[in-house]
Design a protein around this motif. Sequence first.
Motif, mmCIF file in Angstrom:
data_model
loop_
_atom_site.group_PDB
_atom_site.id
_atom_site.type_symbol
_atom_site.label_atom_id
_atom_site.label_comp_id
_atom_site.label_asym_id
_atom_site.label_seq_id
_atom_site.Cartn_x
_atom_site.Cartn_y
_atom_site.Cartn_z
ATOM 1 N N TRP A 1 0.814 -1.149 0.118
ATOM 2 C CA TRP A 1 -0.071 -0.062 0.190
ATOM 3 C C TRP A 1 1.089 1.198 0.056
ATOM 4 O O TRP A 1 1.799 1.183 0.462
ATOM 5 N N HIS A 2 0.474 2.308 -0.743
ATOM 6 C CA HIS A 2 1.165 3.539 -0.912
ATOM 7 C C HIS A 2 1.415 4.248 0.331
ATOM 8 O O HIS A 2 0.423 4.247 1.004
ATOM 9 N N ASN A 3 2.216 5.198 0.267
ATOM 10 C CA ASN A 3 2.416 6.124 1.378
ATOM 11 C C ASN A 3 1.570 7.349 1.300
ATOM 12 O O ASN A 3 1.106 7.663 0.167
ATOM 13 N N ALA A 4 1.287 7.968 2.445
ATOM 14 C CA ALA A 4 0.576 9.352 2.295
ATOM 15 C C ALA A 4 -0.741 9.174 1.759
ATOM 16 O O ALA A 4 -1.075 9.823 0.632
ATOM 17 N N PRO A 5 -1.727 8.294 1.967
ATOM 18 C CA PRO A 5 -2.959 8.007 1.309
ATOM 19 C C PRO A 5 -3.823 9.134 1.528
ATOM 20 O O PRO A 5 -3.825 9.759 2.740
ATOM 21 N N ASP A 6 -4.268 9.596 0.296
ATOM 22 C CA ASP A 6 -5.254 10.944 0.392
ATOM 23 C C ASP A 6 -6.643 10.686 -0.236
ATOM 24 O O ASP A 6 -7.102 9.851 0.027
ATOM 25 N N GLY A 7 -6.913 11.649 -1.335
ATOM 26 C CA GLY A 7 -8.229 11.427 -1.736
ATOM 27 C C GLY A 7 -8.684 10.143 -2.452
ATOM 28 O O GLY A 7 -7.785 9.356 -2.672
ATOM 29 N N GLY A 8 -10.030 9.877 -2.217
ATOM 30 C CA GLY A 8 -10.492 8.567 -2.680
ATOM 31 C C GLY A 8 -11.645 8.560 -3.230
ATOM 32 O O GLY A 8 -12.634 9.529 -3.091
ATOM 33 N N ALA A 9 -12.142 7.342 -3.774
ATOM 34 C CA ALA A 9 -13.553 7.321 -4.256
ATOM 35 C C ALA A 9 -13.883 5.693 -4.320
ATOM 36 O O ALA A 9 -13.073 4.987 -4.423
ATOM 37 N N VAL A 10 -15.188 5.422 -4.368
ATOM 38 C CA VAL A 10 -15.645 3.939 -4.687
ATOM 39 C C VAL A 10 -16.382 3.940 -5.648
ATOM 40 O O VAL A 10 -17.306 4.437 -6.125
#
Length: 387
Positions: free
Chosen positions: A76-85
């Motif tokens: 899993w990537h670093n610094a997770p930010d904006g998202g959507a489903v």
Amino acid sequence: MRRRNFLRGAVIGTSAAAFGGSLWRGAAYAAPAQPGTGPYGALGAADANGIQLPNGFTSRVIARSGQTVPGTSHSWHNAPDGGAVYADGSGWIYVSNSEIPLIGGASAVKFDSSGTVTGAYSILSGTNTNCAGGATPWNTWLSCEEVSRGYVYETDPWGAKAAVRRDAMGRFKHEAAACDPVRKTIYLTEDESDGCFYRFTPATWGDLSSGTLEVMVGGTETSGPVTWAVVPDIDGSPTTRSQVAGAKKFNGGEGCHYSSGICYFTSKGDNRVWAYDAAAATIDLVYDDSLVSGTAPLTGVDNVTVTSGSARDIFVAEDGGNMEICVITQDGVIAPFLRINGQSGSEITGPAFTPDGSRLYFSSQRGTSGSTLGGGITYEVTGPFRS
């Protein structure tokens, strides 16, 4: 003296004319949202993940930065930010940006109908400080670079198609995007202290390779009519926000979400939640921490989402503050929905609901360590959300 404290005594109790009516609700309302009892009740004790939730809600950890997503081979990537489903047959996919300079990008987690993780993978790599973005009606993810003269990248949540840079959407410090399928346009926020609010109208809806970029124009008022003007030079030199006389300024544009004719967006510099009524071409304040009677429950406003049902509850994540996601009802009540304990050096990012509205995904960007490298935690909350 803080701006909030100075204004509170002067403003509370004045007439609706001071701030405008509640255009975001479609009915007269004397002021932006005020603290009250939320629709989900009080927060309970912290659970095993350190999250305080209302009765009937539970949380689980989905992924941690730098670690393999359980059940997959993807780190899993670093610094997770904006998202959507996104709906995926009987299951769904959660997409999340990485707000890391130069090597940002975005990843996705795939779930089956029971919520079991069935896959995880990268959908964008090698980009710069990918902060927020937005989902399109044709099921792509717009990943936005939060850097000067940054780009928007259109990506495939399924990871089958290569990402495409969408130059026509302009070069500026992009934050978030929200699609208006009725007017066939996309609203865009800009994370600058004198940032603007934009809309991009594609030449052909569903094809972002060409179109027109406009900026909102409308003086300094916090409510009332606004207009749009074409940005002459979209490549950001000179800056897009300085090209149009009278362009309306917003202090640090952040999250952006379209729902039922209203585009909700936030500005972090003044802790405000705004509403643009697309049909009426007017703006109004949904929330302003300086206009709250008593202690403001929401500070450090950031990403925003809205439930898909008739309740249309607005969920706003905090960058700092008390590490809360607050809910604002259409009746103008604001209250904490959840609080993350022991992570004061982080921020909450990427809130997004599953299509059926039963699960909420979000991340703590720097987690318990407070570090952008390896600290991020992505969560799921399940419970009786209002429809």
